[in-house]
Design a protein around this motif. Structure first.
Motif, short mmCIF file in Angstrom:
data_model
loop_
_atom_site.label_atom_id
_atom_site.label_comp_id
_atom_site.label_asym_id
_atom_site.label_seq_id
_atom_site.Cartn_x
_atom_site.Cartn_y
_atom_site.Cartn_z
N MET A 1 49.03 6.84 -19.53
CA MET A 1 49.93 6.84 -18.25
C MET A 1 49.45 8.43 -17.50
O MET A 1 49.21 9.25 -18.08
N ALA A 2 49.20 8.13 -16.36
CA ALA A 2 48.84 9.35 -15.38
C ALA A 2 49.60 10.34 -15.28
O ALA A 2 50.81 10.00 -15.24
N ILE A 3 49.17 11.52 -15.11
CA ILE A 3 50.38 12.59 -14.89
C ILE A 3 49.86 13.21 -13.40
O ILE A 3 48.75 13.46 -13.36
N TYR A 4 51.01 13.14 -12.72
CA TYR A 4 50.92 13.79 -11.26
C TYR A 4 51.38 15.26 -11.07
O TYR A 4 52.69 15.56 -11.67
N SER A 5 50.80 16.05 -10.39
CA SER A 5 51.46 17.38 -10.09
C SER A 5 52.26 17.20 -8.88
O SER A 5 52.37 16.04 -8.11
N ASN A 6 53.19 18.24 -8.75
CA ASN A 6 53.98 18.22 -7.57
C ASN A 6 53.33 18.12 -6.28
O ASN A 6 53.52 17.45 -5.20
N THR A 7 52.21 18.84 -6.18
CA THR A 7 51.25 18.85 -5.01
C THR A 7 50.93 17.39 -4.69
O THR A 7 50.86 16.99 -3.70
N GLN A 8 50.28 16.81 -5.89
CA GLN A 8 49.90 15.43 -5.70
C GLN A 8 50.92 14.67 -4.99
O GLN A 8 50.82 13.65 -4.18
N LEU A 9 52.17 14.69 -5.80
CA LEU A 9 53.42 13.81 -5.28
C LEU A 9 53.70 14.05 -3.73
O LEU A 9 54.03 13.24 -3.21
N ASN A 10 53.66 15.33 -3.61
CA ASN A 10 54.18 15.86 -2.02
C ASN A 10 53.23 15.21 -1.17
O ASN A 10 53.67 14.75 -0.32
N MET A 11 51.81 15.46 -1.39
CA MET A 11 50.86 14.83 -0.55
C MET A 11 51.11 13.29 -0.25
O MET A 11 50.95 12.73 0.89
N TYR A 12 51.28 12.50 -1.24
CA TYR A 12 51.43 11.28 -1.16
C TYR A 12 52.39 10.73 -0.43
O TYR A 12 52.54 9.75 0.51
N GLU A 13 53.67 11.55 -0.67
CA GLU A 13 54.77 11.22 0.11
C GLU A 13 54.61 11.41 1.83
O GLU A 13 54.88 10.80 2.61
N GLU A 14 53.75 12.54 1.96
CA GLU A 14 53.60 12.96 3.33
C GLU A 14 52.68 12.11 4.01
O GLU A 14 52.73 11.77 5.25
N CYS A 15 51.62 11.77 3.22
CA CYS A 15 50.43 10.94 3.77
C CYS A 15 49.70 10.16 2.82
O CYS A 15 48.53 10.86 2.00
N PRO A 16 49.78 9.04 2.31
CA PRO A 16 49.12 8.58 1.29
C PRO A 16 47.79 8.49 1.53
O PRO A 16 47.02 8.47 0.45
#
Length: 101
Positions: A1-16
């Motif tokens: 299972m992939a591990i995502y940082s908060n930065t990655q998750l926030n960026m995805y939410e803002e702009c996939p």
């Protein structure tokens, strides 16, 4: 299972699409702000400290600072941009040391 940082998750939410370009396609900007460079290095030190603690290893301050200096020099590149004319890379490196202390 992939591990995502908060930065990655926030960026995805803002702009996939931005997330895809940055993390999937590995497209990086030509320059990097010194503040981003500094923050990334301090974050790496804190991540090392946390990961070592998970395995019951307590790092000394000297070990963490040695790791910091190592990754600072290893990752430094000429495209790091300092926008404040009165500050040098040494000023920022010293600030990172303060944050780690």
């Amino acid at each position: 299972m992939a591990i995502y940082s908060n930065t990655q998750l926030n960026m995805y939410e803002e702009c996939p699409r931005r997330y895809k370009l940055c993390y999937r396609d590995k497209i990086r900007p030509d320059t990097e702000a010194i503040e981003l460079f500094l923050g990334s290095r301090v974050h790496e030190v804190l991540q090392k400290c946390y990961n070592d603690l998970r395995f019951m290893k307590v790092c000394t301050l000297d070990e963490l600072l040695a790791y910091y200096y190592n990754i600072w020099h290893k990752n430094w590149h000429p495209a790091v941009v300092i926008s404040k004319a009165d500050l040098t890379p040494d000023n920022y490196r010293a600030r990172g040391e303060e944050l780690i202390r």
